[in-house]
Design an enzyme around this catalytic site. Structure first.
Site, PDB file in Angstrom:
ATOM      1  N   TYR A  32      45.897  42.531  51.684  1.00  0.00           N
ATOM      2  CA  TYR A  32      46.732  41.654  52.518  1.00  0.00           C
ATOM      3  C   TYR A  32      48.237  41.833  52.338  1.00  0.00           C
ATOM      4  O   TYR A  32      49.015  41.105  52.924  1.00  0.00           O
ATOM      5  CB  TYR A  32      46.351  40.184  52.310  1.00  0.00           C
ATOM      6  CG  TYR A  32      46.337  39.720  50.863  1.00  0.00           C
ATOM      7  CD1 TYR A  32      47.510  39.338  50.218  1.00  0.00           C
ATOM      8  CD2 TYR A  32      45.138  39.663  50.142  1.00  0.00           C
ATOM      9  CE1 TYR A  32      47.495  38.909  48.903  1.00  0.00           C
ATOM     10  CE2 TYR A  32      45.116  39.249  48.818  1.00  0.00           C
ATOM     11  CZ  TYR A  32      46.297  38.865  48.206  1.00  0.00           C
ATOM     12  OH  TYR A  32      46.280  38.440  46.901  1.00  0.00           O
TER      13      TYR A  32
ATOM     14  N   HIS B 164      45.776  37.333  42.722  1.00  0.00           N
ATOM     15  CA  HIS B 164      45.609  35.879  42.610  1.00  0.00           C
ATOM     16  C   HIS B 164      44.789  35.549  41.360  1.00  0.00           C
ATOM     17  O   HIS B 164      45.178  34.748  40.527  1.00  0.00           O
ATOM     18  CB  HIS B 164      44.921  35.348  43.869  1.00  0.00           C
ATOM     19  CG  HIS B 164      44.405  33.955  43.740  1.00  0.00           C
ATOM     20  ND1 HIS B 164      45.240  32.861  43.657  1.00  0.00           N
ATOM     21  CD2 HIS B 164      43.136  33.472  43.654  1.00  0.00           C
ATOM     22  CE1 HIS B 164      44.500  31.760  43.535  1.00  0.00           C
ATOM     23  NE2 HIS B 164      43.232  32.106  43.526  1.00  0.00           N
TER      24      HIS B 164
ATOM     25  N   ARG C 147      54.225  36.738  43.103  1.00  0.00           N
ATOM     26  CA  ARG C 147      53.087  37.055  42.250  1.00  0.00           C
ATOM     27  C   ARG C 147      52.911  38.569  42.274  1.00  0.00           C
ATOM     28  O   ARG C 147      52.453  39.114  43.276  1.00  0.00           O
ATOM     29  CB  ARG C 147      51.848  36.318  42.763  1.00  0.00           C
ATOM     30  CG  ARG C 147      50.551  36.812  42.215  1.00  0.00           C
ATOM     31  CD  ARG C 147      49.400  35.844  42.420  1.00  0.00           C
ATOM     32  NE  ARG C 147      49.107  35.491  43.817  1.00  0.00           N
ATOM     33  CZ  ARG C 147      48.514  36.282  44.694  1.00  0.00           C
ATOM     34  NH1 ARG C 147      48.188  37.515  44.377  1.00  0.00           N
ATOM     35  NH2 ARG C 147      48.273  35.850  45.916  1.00  0.00           N
TER      36      ARG C 147
END
Lengths: 327, 364
Positions: B271, B262, B258
Site C-alpha cells: 500500500y 504495522h 511508521r
C-alpha cells in the site's frame, strides 16, 4: 427496619457509602439537580456537591470509560445510565476494557466500579428503552451481575457492590422503583454477592427467578398453595457469580424446575440455569422436563397491551406450572 | 512557546530542529544538560534496537505478533520525557519509547510481547496502564484518571496516545469532549504516522489537520514535528504545565512516519511506494538527533559504538532471561480475573487440574 421504596433504598445505600468513603462519586446524565431519569439521586447533589454527583455530557462510552480509568487510580465510581439500553454505547468500555483490566494487569490493579442500569419493560417506553440484557453481561468474564427484586435486597446488594473490588453491573428494574418494603437501617448491613435467597419454601416445584418477576412468582405461588401445590421460590439476586448450590439443592428436593425471567427466551439467562441443573446430580431427581417462562423473542412493543403480552404474566407462569405437573 | 502561535487550521507546525539536526528555533530550545541529551539518545537507541531484535525473534518463531515503533522514537520519548514520575501514561500499543522513559522495565516489555500477563504487572511506582488494542477507547481512561486527579486534588497529569486512525472512532470524540468539559489534566498525543494499517491519513478524515479537531472541543490543539525530539518535549511540557495549572487538556498531533510494518502480520509494500519510505528515512528522528549531538561535540564515535553494544547486550540478556521460562502456573489463568476467585472459576480450575492428572473425574 423502616418502610421505604426500592428507589429510596438505593439512594440510602449510596448516601451511606459516600459519607464513609470519599473516593466514591456518581457519574451519569441528569443525576444532579434533575435527580436522575427515575429520581434515584434526588437531593444527593445538595449533600455531596457537583464534584461527587457529576452530571456528564451524553457520552455513555466516555462515562463508563472514564469511570474505569478513575477506578484504577483508587476511586470507586458509581455510573448511572438513564436506561439499561444505552449501555450498548458503552459496551467497549465495559466489556473490552473494564472487565479485562485486572486480568491484563496480571492481577496487579483493582477496578472497583458499579454500573447501575434501569432495565425492563412496563413503562410504555418502547423497543429502545425497555430491554433486559443481563445475559450479555453474564457472558463476560470479569464482571459481576446483580439484579435485586426488593428494597432491602437493593440496599444490601448495592452496598456490597460498591465495596467490591471488581466491576459490578447492577440492574434495577424500573417498575420496582416505587414498590415499598421493609429495609434494614443499620449502615453496616450488607447482603453478600453470589447468594440466592429462598423467598418462599415449598416441596413440589422449584421456581427460579430474579428482578421484577419475583413479585409475580410469589403471587402465583400463594394462589397455588390453595390448590395444595407448594412452590419454592428462589430469588437469585446475583446472576454472576451464580449460587448454583441453592438451585441444585432445591431441585433435588422438589424434582421439578421452572425458570421465569422477563428477558427474551433465546439466549436468555434461563438457559444457563437449565444447563446448571442438567449438568448437576439434580438431573437424576427430575420428574419432568425443565420449563422456561420468558419474554417472547421480539422487541418490546410500544402499544401498552402488546407490551404486557410480550413478557410473562401471572397467567403464563401458572400455565407453565400446570404443564410441569401434567395438569 | 505559545499554543496560540501555532494555528492548526493554518497547518503551522511547531519545530525546533530541522531534519539535518540544525536548531531553527533557538527561542524554544530546551535547556538540557549533556547527560540528559545522552540519556535521551541512549533511550532512542534502546527503543530502535529493541524493535529490531523483537522483529528478528518474531521471525525466528521465538516471539508473538509484534508492533514496531521504528521512526516514531522522538514522538514517544520526547513527549514522555516531559512527565514527572507520578504522572500517568495511558498507552495504545505502539509506545515502546514512552514506556522506556517512564520506567517500565525491559523485562516487562518482553514478557508482554511474549504473551505473559506478568508483563503488565508494573512496579508500584510506574504509573502505566496496560496495552489497549481496541482503537482509541483508552483515551477515555486517560480522561477518567484526569478527572479522578481533580476530585482528589492531586497535581498529576495524564499522557495518552492514539494513532491517526484512532481519531475516527466515536470514543475519540467522547473522550476529548469530556476532558474539555471537566478540565481533565490530560494530554492527548496523536501519533500521526500517516497510515492506519493500509489506509492513508487523507482517507481517514476530511479535516485538513488532526490537531484542528481540538478547536471543536474548546481546547488547544497543535501540530508538532514528531521526528523532532526537542519540539515534542517542549510542546508536551507546555501542555503538562497548563494541565497542572488547572487549565485542562491539550491535543498534540505529532507528525511522524511508521518506517516499519504495522505489525509482523502486515506487508506495507502492498500500500505504499518505496520512494515515499526512502524520503521519510531522511527525516529519521534518531539520525537527526545524532547529527545534532555530533555537531555539538557531545556524542563521539567511540561513545556511540560503546552504547550500541551496551544496549544490545542489555536486550539480549533480558530476552534470554525470559525465553522458555514463562513463569506461569495453571492457577494463573484463573486467579487474576477477580479480586477473589468466584465458585465457577474454582470449579473450572479443579476440572482442569483433574484433567491434567489423567482425567480421574472424567467419567463422573
Amino acid at each position: 427496619m423502616k418502610e421505604m421504596t426500592y428507589s429510596e433504598a438505593i439512594r440510602l445505600a449510596m448516601t451511606e457509602e459516600m459519607r464513609k468513603d470519599e473516593n466514591i462519586f456518581i457519574i451519569g446524565e441528569d443525576i444532579g439537580i434533575y435527580g436522575g431519569t427515575f429520581g434515584v439521586t434526588k437531593g444527593m447533589i445538595d449533600e455531596f456537591g457537583e464534584e461527587r454527583i457529576k452530571d456528564a455530557p451524553i457520552s455513555e462510552a466516555a462515562i463508563v470509560g472514564a469511570a474505569a480509568g478513575a477506578a484504577v487510580t483508587g476511586m470507586r465510581p458509581i455510573v448511572e445510565l438513564p436506561f439499561l439500553d444505552f449501555i450498548t454505547i458503552g459496551m467497549d468500555a465495559l466489556v473490552n476494557q473494564a472487565a479485562k483490566m485486572r486480568y491484563m494487569f496480571g492481577g496487579n490493579e483493582k477496578v472497583p466500579m458499579v454500573v447501575r442500569l434501569p432495565g425492563g419493560s412496563g413503562t410504555g417506553a418502547a423497543a429502545q428503552h425497555s430491554q433486559n440484557l443481563e445475559a450479555w453481561f453474564c457472558h463476560v468474564p470479569g464482571l459481576k451481575v446483580v439484579a435485586p427484586s426488593t428494597p432491602n435486597d437493593a440496599k444490601g446488594l448495592l452496598k456490597s457492590s460498591i465495596r467490591d473490588d471488581n466491576p459490578v453491573v447492577f440492574i434495577e428494574s424500573k417498575l420496582l422503583y416505587n414498590t415499598t418494603g421493609m429495609v434494614e437501617e443499620d449502615p453496616e448491613f450488607t447482603i453478600p454477592l453470589g447468594k440466592a435467597d429462598i423467598k418462599l419454601e415449598g416441596s413440589d416445584i422449584s421456581l427460579i427467578t430474579y428482578g421484577r418477576m419475583l413479585k409475580k412468582a410469589l403471587i402465583v405461588a400463594k394462589e397455588l398453595a390453595k390448590e395444595n401445590i407448594y412452590i419454592e421460590v428462589i430469588d437469585l439476586r446475583t446472576l454472576a457469580p451464580l449460587d448454583k448450590d441453592t438451585i441444585i439443592q432445591s431441585v433435588k428436593k422438589t424434582g421439578r424446575a421452572i425458570i421465569v425471567h422477563e428477558a427474551v427466551k433465546t439466549g436468555g439467562f434461563g438457559g444457563e440455569i437449565v444447563a446448571t441443573i442438567a449438568e448437576s446430580d439434580a438431573f437424576d431427581f427430575l420428574k419432568a422436563p425443565i420449563i422456561r417462562i420468558a419474554g417472547v423473542d421480539i422487541p418490546i412493543p410500544h402499544n401498552k397491551e402488546l407490551e404486557k403480552a410480550a413478557v410473562p404474566s401471572e397467567k403464563d407462569i401458572k400455565a407453565g406450572i400446570y404443564r410441569l405437573l401434567n395438569k | 512557546m505559545k499554543f496560540e502561535d501555532y494555528n492548526p487550521l493554518e497547518e503551522k507546525v511547531f519545530k525546533i530542529m530541522d531534519k539535518k539536526g540544525k536548531i531553527i528555533n533557538t527561542d524554544d530550545m530546551p535547556n538540557f544538560t549533556n547527560d540528559q541529551l545522552l540519556y535521551l539518545y541512549r533511550t532512542m537507541l534502546l527503543s530502535r534496537t529493541m524493535d529490531e531484535k523483537q522483529l528478528s525473534y518474531q521471525r525466528q518463531g521465538r516471539m508473538l505478533t509484534y508492533a514496531p515503533n521504528i521512526g516514531q522514537e522522538a514522538t514517544q520519548i520526547g513527549s514522555a520525557y516531559a512527565l514527572e514520575k507520578e504522572d500517568w501514561i495511558v498507552p495504545s500499543f505502539r509506545e515502546l519509547g514512552a514506556w522506556l522513559i517512564h520506567g517500565v522495565p525491559l523485562k516487562n516489555i518482553f514478557l508482554y510481547w511474549y504473551g505473559n500477563e506478568w508483563g503488565s504487572h508494573m512496579p508500584e511506582d510506574v504509573k502505566v496502564l496496560p496495552v489497549s488494542v481496541p482503537i482509541s477507547t483508552q483515551l477515555q481512561h486517560a480522561t477518567g484518571i484526569g478527572m479522578a486527579n481533580n476530585i482528589k486534588k492531586e497535581n498529576n497529569v495524564v499522557l495518552t496516545y492514539t494513532g491517526d486512525g484512532g481519531t475516527s472512532g466515536g470514543e475519540f470524540h467522547e473522550a476529548l469532549n469530556f476532558a474539555g468539559v471537566f478540565k481533565a489534566p490530560t494530554i492527548f498525543v496523536i501519533q500521526n504516522n500517516q497510515y492506519a494499517i493500509s489506509v492513508p491519513r487523507i482517507e481517514q478524515t476530511a479535516s485538513k489537520t488532526l490537531a484542528q479537531k481540538a478547536i471543536a472541543y474548546g481546547i488547544p490543539g497543535i501540530q508538532v514535528d514528531g521526528n523532532d525530539i526537542f519540539a515534542m518535549y517542549v510542546a508536551t511540557k507546555e501542555a503538562a504545565d497548563r494541565a497542572r495549572r488547572g487549565e485542562g487538556p491539550t491535543l498534540i498531533e505529532a507528525i511522524t512516519y511508521r518506517l516499519a510494518a504495522h505489525t509482523t502480520s502486515d506487508d506495507p509494500t502492498k500500500y505504499r511506494e518505496d520512494a515515499e519510505v526512502e524520503e521519510w528515512k531522511t527525516r529519521d528522528p534518531i539520525l537527526r538527533f545524532k547529527t545534532y549531538l555530533e555537531n555539538k561535540g557531545i556524542l563521539t564515535k567511540e561513545w556511540d559504538e560503546k552504547m550500541k553494544k551496551e544496549v544490545e547486550n542489555e536486550i539480549t540478556s533480558t530476552f534470554e532471561e525470559i525465553e522458555g521460562k514463562a513463569d506461569t502456573k495453571i492457577e494463573e489463568i484463573f486467579m487474576y480475573h477477580y479480586e477473589t476467585m468466584p465458585p465457577i472459576l474454582e470449579e473450572q480450575l479443579k476440572e482442569y487440574k483433574d484433567f491434567l492428572e489423567g482425567g480421574k473425574n472424567n467419567d463422573k
